[in-house]
Motif scaffolding. Structure first.
Motif, PDB file in Angstrom:
ATOM      1  N   ALA A  34      16.312  13.944   9.278  1.00 27.35           N
ATOM      2  CA  ALA A  34      15.521  14.299   8.095  1.00 27.35           C
ATOM      3  C   ALA A  34      14.871  13.061   7.486  1.00 27.35           C
ATOM      4  N   LEU A  35      15.600  11.943   7.478  1.00 31.02           N
ATOM      5  CA  LEU A  35      15.034  10.700   6.968  1.00 31.02           C
ATOM      6  C   LEU A  35      13.886  10.221   7.847  1.00 31.02           C
ATOM      7  N   ALA A  36      14.035  10.348   9.157  1.00 29.09           N
ATOM      8  CA  ALA A  36      13.016   9.856  10.078  1.00 29.09           C
ATOM      9  C   ALA A  36      11.653  10.491   9.818  1.00 29.09           C
ATOM     10  N   VAL A  37      11.649  11.748   9.391  1.00 25.05           N
ATOM     11  CA  VAL A  37      10.389  12.452   9.131  1.00 25.05           C
ATOM     12  C   VAL A  37       9.604  11.771   8.014  1.00 25.05           C
ATOM     13  N   HIS A  38      10.323  11.232   7.022  1.00 22.15           N
ATOM     14  CA  HIS A  38       9.669  10.669   5.834  1.00 22.15           C
ATOM     15  C   HIS A  38       9.851   9.153   5.718  1.00 22.15           C
ATOM     16  N   LEU A  39      10.439   8.510   6.712  1.00 21.43           N
ATOM     17  CA  LEU A  39      10.868   7.122   6.550  1.00 21.43           C
ATOM     18  C   LEU A  39       9.726   6.179   6.177  1.00 21.43           C
ATOM     19  N   ASP A  40       8.602   6.269   6.855  1.00 22.54           N
ATOM     20  CA  ASP A  40       7.519   5.314   6.595  1.00 22.54           C
ATOM     21  C   ASP A  40       7.006   5.380   5.155  1.00 22.54           C
ATOM     22  N   PRO A  41       6.597   6.548   4.648  1.00 24.97           N
ATOM     23  CA  PRO A  41       6.100   6.561   3.269  1.00 24.97           C
ATOM     24  C   PRO A  41       7.177   6.253   2.236  1.00 24.97           C
ATOM     25  N   VAL A  42       8.407   6.708   2.483  1.00 23.55           N
ATOM     26  CA  VAL A  42       9.479   6.459   1.524  1.00 23.55           C
ATOM     27  C   VAL A  42       9.830   4.988   1.480  1.00 23.55           C
ATOM     28  N   ALA A  43      10.008   4.354   2.638  1.00 22.47           N
ATOM     29  CA  ALA A  43      10.358   2.931   2.673  1.00 22.47           C
ATOM     30  C   ALA A  43       9.232   2.070   2.105  1.00 22.47           C
ATOM     31  N   ASP A  44       7.989   2.429   2.394  1.00 21.24           N
ATOM     32  CA  ASP A  44       6.858   1.682   1.837  1.00 21.24           C
ATOM     33  C   ASP A  44       6.858   1.764   0.312  1.00 21.24           C
ATOM     34  N   LEU A  45       7.099   2.964  -0.202  1.00 22.46           N
ATOM     35  CA  LEU A  45       7.116   3.134  -1.655  1.00 22.46           C
ATOM     36  C   LEU A  45       8.238   2.310  -2.286  1.00 22.46           C
ATOM     37  N   LEU A  46       9.439   2.396  -1.744  1.00 20.35           N
ATOM     38  CA  LEU A  46      10.578   1.691  -2.335  1.00 20.35           C
ATOM     39  C   LEU A  46      10.466   0.185  -2.169  1.00 20.35           C
ATOM     40  N   ALA A  47       9.714  -0.253  -1.190  1.00 18.60           N
ATOM     41  CA  ALA A  47       9.535  -1.690  -0.994  1.00 18.60           C
ATOM     42  C   ALA A  47       8.522  -2.278  -1.961  1.00 18.60           C
ATOM     43  N   HIS A  48       7.509  -1.493  -2.349  1.00 16.37           N
ATOM     44  CA  HIS A  48       6.383  -2.080  -3.063  1.00 16.37           C
ATOM     45  C   HIS A  48       6.095  -1.482  -4.445  1.00 16.37           C
ATOM     46  N   ALA A  49       6.765  -0.420  -4.846  1.00 15.58           N
ATOM     47  CA  ALA A  49       6.539   0.134  -6.181  1.00 15.58           C
ATOM     48  C   ALA A  49       6.911  -0.905  -7.247  1.00 15.58           C
ATOM     49  N   PRO A  50       6.184  -0.946  -8.361  1.00 14.92           N
ATOM     50  CA  PRO A  50       6.537  -1.917  -9.412  1.00 14.92           C
ATOM     51  C   PRO A  50       7.983  -1.774  -9.885  1.00 14.92           C
ATOM     52  N   ARG A  51       8.440  -0.552 -10.042  1.00 18.14           N
ATOM     53  CA  ARG A  51       9.815  -0.297 -10.473  1.00 18.14           C
ATOM     54  C   ARG A  51      10.412   0.837  -9.643  1.00 18.14           C
ATOM     55  N   VAL A  52      11.691   0.706  -9.364  1.00 15.47           N
ATOM     56  CA  VAL A  52      12.432   1.775  -8.694  1.00 15.47           C
ATOM     57  C   VAL A  52      13.617   2.145  -9.583  1.00 15.47           C
ATOM     58  N   VAL A  53      13.770   3.424  -9.862  1.00 17.68           N
ATOM     59  CA  VAL A  53      14.908   3.920 -10.636  1.00 17.68           C
ATOM     60  C   VAL A  53      15.729   4.829  -9.730  1.00 17.68           C
ATOM     61  N   VAL A  54      17.009   4.519  -9.611  1.00 15.89           N
ATOM     62  CA  VAL A  54      17.927   5.337  -8.816  1.00 15.89           C
ATOM     63  C   VAL A  54      18.777   6.145  -9.789  1.00 15.89           C
ATOM     64  N   VAL A  55      18.770   7.464  -9.619  1.00 13.01           N
ATOM     65  CA  VAL A  55      19.478   8.369 -10.523  1.00 13.01           C
ATOM     66  C   VAL A  55      20.628   9.034  -9.761  1.00 13.01           C
ATOM     67  N   GLY A  56      21.803   9.010 -10.366  1.00 15.70           N
ATOM     68  CA  GLY A  56      22.954   9.700  -9.786  1.00 15.70           C
ATOM     69  C   GLY A  56      23.833  10.269 -10.885  1.00 15.70           C
TER      70      GLY A  56
END
Length: 296
Positions: free
Chosen positions: A123-145
């Motif tokens: 499931a991750l492989a399907v979205h890995l490129d856009p997700v990893a690019d976003l998390l690598a370069h977004a100004p801020r990342v917020v992780v919610v749990g």
């Protein structure tokens, strides 16, 4: 030609509709005859592994007849013990820890864990490129749990903070979510870890983020389909096991693979940050002295 209307549902049944088995017992206990109370006591005593017994075995444990147990099931709003089993299976699928078998088969456990990891990584492989690019370069990342998802969110935040700045974990102990989410923009990113038995407010949270246009990466089990409708990407992480408790092995594997992918996209900048944090660890004495690369 005349027709006969179906008999109305019994007061015992309608009074306990929607309640868990143990809650039904509590609601009806004072009205039960003495023999049915004995059966009810056994149901409560063995609630965690009730599905491993037959109706006859439960009657024997209670010292009552099978007919008494049948009357008890009807008093609790079930037609028969098969409906009780269905009820227990539904509770287990919702994440309630209930024993559904004998001692665990460890070989089967390993096979089930491996299968869950394969599903999640696929499931991750399907979205890995856009997700990893976003998390690598977004100004801020917020992780919610929230609730039991918090430890996984904490671990993901720690991994991402090794390779990039401006990664926050929310909510902080004793704090609410609103203050940390109100300023997020469509250029930022949210990773929502939302495994089952989630608090009901998660739906409003995802809808609010979608309304604000903030990309949401949802790490959640198959019961989160309604949430996924509002997320940008959904990485499905199975948690169902053969035992009483959910397993987060698949979700943990996704966290590790995702963090590695983000590190790769950060390139030299990420490697320099890892090295700088490792130097700070050693200077502050925060990790035991050892050779090799920084622990992530």
């Amino acid at each position: 030609m005349t027709t006969t209307a179906p008999p109305p549902a019994s007061a015992a049944s309608t009074a306990v509709d929607g309640l868990r088995l143990d809650e039904r017992v509590a609601a009806r206990y004072a009205e039960l005859p003495p023999q049915e109370r004995k059966g009810a006591d056994v149901l409560l005593e063995h609630f965690g592994d009730l599905a491993t017994y037959s109706a006859a075995e439960l009657a024997a444990l209670a010292g009552v007849s099978k007919a008494t147990m049948s009357r008890l099931f009807r008093s609790l709003g079930f037609d028969d013990f098969s409906q009780v089993r269905d009820h227990l299976r539904a509770l287990r699928q919702h994440g309630l820890p209930l024993g559904l078998g004998d001692a665990p088969d460890l070989d089967a456990h390993v096979e089930a864990e491996a299968a869950a990891v394969r599903v999640a990584v696929a499931a991750l492989a399907v979205h890995l490129d856009p997700v990893a690019d976003l998390l690598a370069h977004a100004p801020r990342v917020v992780v919610v749990g929230l609730r039991t998802s918090y430890p996984l969110a904490l671990h993901l935040r720690q991994q991402l903070a090794q390779v990039r700045p401006h990664v926050a974990l929310v909510p902080q102990p004793g704090q609410s979510l609103a203050e940390d989410l109100v300023d997020l923009s469509p250029q930022d990113a949210v990773v929502l870890v939302a495994l089952r038995r989630r608090p009901p407010g998660v739906r409003a949270l995802v809808a609010r983020l979608a309304e604000a246009g903030t990309p949401v990466v949802l790490l959640a089990d198959p019961t989160a389909r309604a949430l996924a409708a509002h997320a940008t990407w959904w990485v499905q992480c199975p948690v169902q096991t053969r035992g009483a408790f959910d397993s987060y092995a698949a979700a943990s594997s996704v966290v590790a693979a995702l963090a590695d992918a983000v590190l790769g996209r950060r390139g030299r900048t990420g490697e320099q940050r890892v090295a700088g944090i490792d130097s700070a660890y050693r200077a502050l004495g925060e990790v035991e002295a050892r050779g090799g690369a920084a622990e992530r």
